[in-house]
Enzyme design. Structure first.
Site, short mmCIF file in Angstrom:
data_model
loop_
_atom_site.label_atom_id
_atom_site.label_comp_id
_atom_site.label_asym_id
_atom_site.label_seq_id
_atom_site.Cartn_x
_atom_site.Cartn_y
_atom_site.Cartn_z
N GLN A 16 22.29 -62.88 26.09
CA GLN A 16 21.35 -62.02 26.81
C GLN A 16 20.19 -61.63 25.90
O GLN A 16 20.37 -61.40 24.71
CB GLN A 16 22.05 -60.76 27.32
CG GLN A 16 23.04 -61.04 28.44
CD GLN A 16 23.71 -59.77 28.94
OE1 GLN A 16 24.89 -59.57 28.76
NE2 GLN A 16 22.93 -58.92 29.59
N SER A 97 27.11 -64.22 21.23
CA SER A 97 27.64 -63.31 22.26
C SER A 97 27.99 -64.10 23.52
O SER A 97 28.85 -64.98 23.49
CB SER A 97 26.64 -62.19 22.53
OG SER A 97 27.19 -61.19 23.36
N LEU A 98 27.30 -63.85 24.63
CA LEU A 98 27.56 -64.60 25.86
C LEU A 98 27.45 -66.11 25.63
O LEU A 98 28.17 -66.90 26.25
CB LEU A 98 26.57 -64.18 26.94
CG LEU A 98 26.57 -65.04 28.21
CD1 LEU A 98 27.82 -64.78 29.02
CD2 LEU A 98 25.31 -64.84 29.01
N ARG A 122 32.99 -60.67 33.70
CA ARG A 122 32.79 -60.04 32.39
C ARG A 122 31.62 -59.05 32.45
O ARG A 122 31.72 -57.92 31.95
CB ARG A 122 32.51 -61.12 31.35
CG ARG A 122 32.20 -60.64 29.93
CD ARG A 122 31.90 -61.84 29.05
NE ARG A 122 31.67 -61.52 27.66
CZ ARG A 122 30.47 -61.32 27.11
NH1 ARG A 122 29.38 -61.37 27.87
NH2 ARG A 122 30.35 -61.06 25.82
N HIS A 206 29.71 -55.05 22.32
CA HIS A 206 30.36 -55.34 21.04
C HIS A 206 30.75 -54.10 20.23
O HIS A 206 30.97 -54.20 19.03
CB HIS A 206 29.49 -56.26 20.18
CG HIS A 206 29.12 -57.53 20.88
ND1 HIS A 206 30.05 -58.49 21.22
CD2 HIS A 206 27.92 -57.99 21.34
CE1 HIS A 206 29.43 -59.48 21.84
NE2 HIS A 206 28.15 -59.20 21.93
N GLN A 255 35.81 -60.37 21.05
CA GLN A 255 34.36 -60.46 20.96
C GLN A 255 33.66 -59.34 21.73
O GLN A 255 32.59 -58.89 21.34
CB GLN A 255 33.91 -61.83 21.50
CG GLN A 255 32.45 -62.14 21.29
CD GLN A 255 31.78 -62.65 22.55
OE1 GLN A 255 31.78 -61.99 23.57
NE2 GLN A 255 31.20 -63.83 22.47
#
Length: 318
Positions: A16, A97-98, A122, A206, A255
């Site tokens: 993102q 991340s994503l 998610r 996170h 994560q």
């Protein structure tokens, strides 16, 4: 320069923050597989993701529940263009991340449709974990990692604020309770940070505030089929390869509430002999970070026909 068989290269996928209205328009016009990929994802989430990516509004594109499946589709679409044109398989993959989910799809661990449903859930779990306005993220520029950690400890005052994205030397993102992040920004500036600025996100990713979302994600992941990756993927939480489906599940759960160790991922690639890195998706965020982490590694960002052609000259495509 065309790659030799011994040249090692990596594919990396953004998360993102790399989305923008009009993203991948050129590739979408040149390669039907791009729109086909977005159509697959759109049918899963029952929203026209390609129209949203092209036309906005930006407020909708930036909503986590849409951003995550859109960014997944974007990375997979560029990967499919690369492979369709005969681009070589990379030595290793990783995602920020994503983007780790995108890497796992391209490595053969996840079915794309199943991954789209998963990241949509998610996103919902993350959004529901913290009331809108009570969480915050901010980028701290110009302080070393340890100083940022100390700033967070001082700013916490019983609340959550943590260093969560180690993106490049001197660039660390913090996340947590809004008031604690605000205190940390003030302290970081006083400690000599070049800049400390709030990020336009609705979810403090996170950090410990995501533990309830992580618990829900663990239940969701238990029902998702995961295959052994055909290509190695380095994970955000421990900079290692997962050897089994259960190990992949565990890393994806962790994560959500633990830091993204991007600097170490790129350093690991360099230590393993990776000579160049291809960012696969809209924008050039990771390419910029990677240049700051290790200037010896060549980098390329693929997001339109021209950048794809240029990268394919090195990657052995046609």
């Amino acid at each position: 320069m065309t790659m030799s068989e011994n040249d090692k290269f990596a594919f990396v996928f953004p998360g993102q923050g790399s989305q923008s209205v009009g993203m991948l328009a050129d590739l979408g016009n040149a390669f039907p597989i791009v729109r086909d990929t977005f159509q697959e994802a759109s049918e899963v989430v029952q929203s026209d993701l390609w129209a949203m990516a092209q036309n906005g509004p930006e407020s909708e594109l930036n909503r986590t529940e849409f951003t995550q499946p859109i960014m997944l589709a974007a990375g997979v679409a560029v990967w499919r263009c690369w492979r369709q044109r005969g681009g070589a398989a990379p030595t290793v993959l990783a995602g920020h991340s994503l983007g780790e989910y995108t890497a796992l799809v391209c490595a053969g661990a996840f079915d794309f449709g199943a991954a789209t449903r998963l990241v949509a859930d998610r996103a919902r779990f993350m959004q529901e974990a913290v009331i809108t306005g009570e969480g915050r993220m901010a980028a701290i520029l110009g302080l070393d990692d340890d100083r940022v950690r100390l700033v967070c400890e001082e700013a916490a005052q019983g609340q959550v604020v943590e260093a969560v994205n180690f993106n490049a030397p001197g660039q660390v993102v913090i996340a947590g309770c809004a008031a604690a992040v605000d205190r940390a920004v003030t302290l970081a500036k006083a400690a000599g940070a070049k800049r400390a600025l709030e990020l336009p996100v609705s979810v403090p990713s996170h950090c410990a505030l995501m533990r309830s979302a992580a618990a829900r994600l663990a239940e969701r992941l238990a029902a998702v089929e995961i295959a052994a990756p055909i290509l190695p993927v380095l994970h955000n939480v421990d900079v290692s390869r997962a050897a089994s489906a259960d190990a992949i599940r565990a890393r994806l759960v962790e994560q959500l509430h633990r830091p993204v160790r991007w600097v170490e991922i790129i350093q690991r690639m360099a230590a393993d002999g990776v000579a160049w890195v291809v960012e696969c998706g809209p924008g050039k965020v990771l390419a910029g970070l990677n240049r700051r982490i290790d200037r010896r590694m060549d980098v390329a960002a693929v997001f339109d026909s021209a950048s794809l052609d240029k990268a394919l000259l090195k990657g052995g495509g046609n």
